[in-house]
Design a protein around this motif. Structure first.
Motif, PDB file in Angstrom:
ATOM      1  N   ASP A 130      39.883  78.487  35.210  1.00 41.27           N
ATOM      2  CA  ASP A 130      39.457  79.873  35.419  1.00 41.27           C
ATOM      3  C   ASP A 130      38.780  80.391  34.156  1.00 41.27           C
ATOM      4  O   ASP A 130      39.291  80.249  33.045  1.00 41.27           O
ATOM      5  CB  ASP A 130      40.651  80.767  35.765  1.00 41.27           C
ATOM      6  CG  ASP A 130      41.191  80.484  37.150  1.00 41.27           C
ATOM      7  OD1 ASP A 130      40.415  79.973  37.986  1.00 41.27           O
ATOM      8  OD2 ASP A 130      42.375  80.775  37.397  1.00 41.27           O
ATOM      9  N   GLY A 131      37.609  80.973  34.321  1.00 40.83           N
ATOM     10  CA  GLY A 131      36.878  81.538  33.200  1.00 40.83           C
ATOM     11  C   GLY A 131      36.053  80.525  32.424  1.00 40.83           C
ATOM     12  O   GLY A 131      35.420  80.875  31.436  1.00 40.83           O
ATOM     13  N   VAL A 132      36.064  79.277  32.836  1.00 39.18           N
ATOM     14  CA  VAL A 132      35.272  78.255  32.145  1.00 39.18           C
ATOM     15  C   VAL A 132      33.928  78.153  32.842  1.00 39.18           C
ATOM     16  O   VAL A 132      33.846  77.922  34.046  1.00 39.18           O
ATOM     17  CB  VAL A 132      35.987  76.875  32.164  1.00 39.18           C
ATOM     18  CG1 VAL A 132      35.116  75.815  31.506  1.00 39.18           C
ATOM     19  CG2 VAL A 132      37.336  76.974  31.489  1.00 39.18           C
ATOM     20  N   GLU A 133      32.865  78.349  32.077  1.00 34.81           N
ATOM     21  CA  GLU A 133      31.519  78.288  32.639  1.00 34.81           C
ATOM     22  C   GLU A 133      31.125  76.841  32.903  1.00 34.81           C
ATOM     23  O   GLU A 133      31.414  75.949  32.092  1.00 34.81           O
ATOM     24  CB  GLU A 133      30.517  78.905  31.662  1.00 34.81           C
ATOM     25  CG  GLU A 133      30.655  80.405  31.509  1.00 34.81           C
ATOM     26  CD  GLU A 133      30.236  81.146  32.761  1.00 34.81           C
ATOM     27  OE1 GLU A 133      29.247  80.741  33.383  1.00 34.81           O
ATOM     28  OE2 GLU A 133      30.902  82.136  33.098  1.00 34.81           O
ATOM     29  N   PRO A 134      30.448  76.594  34.016  1.00 34.29           N
ATOM     30  CA  PRO A 134      29.942  75.240  34.261  1.00 34.29           C
ATOM     31  C   PRO A 134      28.912  74.876  33.199  1.00 34.29           C
ATOM     32  O   PRO A 134      28.203  75.733  32.683  1.00 34.29           O
ATOM     33  CB  PRO A 134      29.278  75.338  35.631  1.00 34.29           C
ATOM     34  CG  PRO A 134      29.696  76.626  36.208  1.00 34.29           C
ATOM     35  CD  PRO A 134      30.144  77.502  35.101  1.00 34.29           C
ATOM     36  N   MET A 135      28.849  73.586  32.886  1.00 35.20           N
ATOM     37  CA  MET A 135      27.881  73.157  31.880  1.00 35.20           C
ATOM     38  C   MET A 135      27.099  71.957  32.385  1.00 35.20           C
ATOM     39  O   MET A 135      27.574  71.197  33.219  1.00 35.20           O
ATOM     40  CB  MET A 135      28.570  72.830  30.565  1.00 35.20           C
ATOM     41  CG  MET A 135      29.757  71.895  30.680  1.00 35.20           C
ATOM     42  SD  MET A 135      30.685  71.833  29.176  1.00 35.20           S
ATOM     43  CE  MET A 135      30.184  70.261  28.561  1.00 35.20           C
ATOM     44  N   THR A 136      25.890  71.821  31.881  1.00 36.15           N
ATOM     45  CA  THR A 136      25.051  70.692  32.268  1.00 36.15           C
ATOM     46  C   THR A 136      25.030  69.626  31.201  1.00 36.15           C
ATOM     47  O   THR A 136      24.547  68.522  31.430  1.00 36.15           O
ATOM     48  CB  THR A 136      23.609  71.158  32.538  1.00 36.15           C
ATOM     49  OG1 THR A 136      23.112  71.799  31.367  1.00 36.15           O
ATOM     50  CG2 THR A 136      23.567  72.130  33.704  1.00 36.15           C
TER      51      THR A 136
END
Length: 95
Positions: free
Chosen positions: A47-53
């Motif tokens: 929760d609250g962790v932004e997706p990353m590429t």
């Protein structure tokens, strides 16, 4: 979820992978370890962790999105086995 030898054989068949009968117990065990790891990952609170590429913060270079045809029609058609009136000619496939 637990994978037995019959399920492992069915997965191998669906994947079109030839697996000998004596290798099925090891395959089922591998599947169970993979599923166990996935279950472990599902327990992580994201929760609250932004997706990353990427693991490094890199911005991709951007260019203006402009449509061009390259003006190389003759060069492209030079590779065609049959070209007519500026297009690739292909045999008729539908009766």
């Amino acid at each position: 979820m637990s994978i037995d030898e019959n399920t492992a054989a069915r997965v191998a068949k669906l994947a079109r992978i030839k697996v000998e009968d004596e290798a099925l117990p090891a395959l089922a065990s591998d599947f169970n370890r993979i599923l166990g790891f996935i279950e472990q990952l599902n327990e992580v609170d994201v929760d609250g962790v932004e997706p990353m590429t990427s693991v490094t913060p890199v911005r991709l270079k951007r260019r203006e999105d402009v449509v061009t045809d390259g003006n190389q029609q003759q060069k492209v058609l030079a590779n065609a086995p049959d070209a007519r009136e500026g297009f690739f000619a292909v045999p008729k496939v539908v009766e």
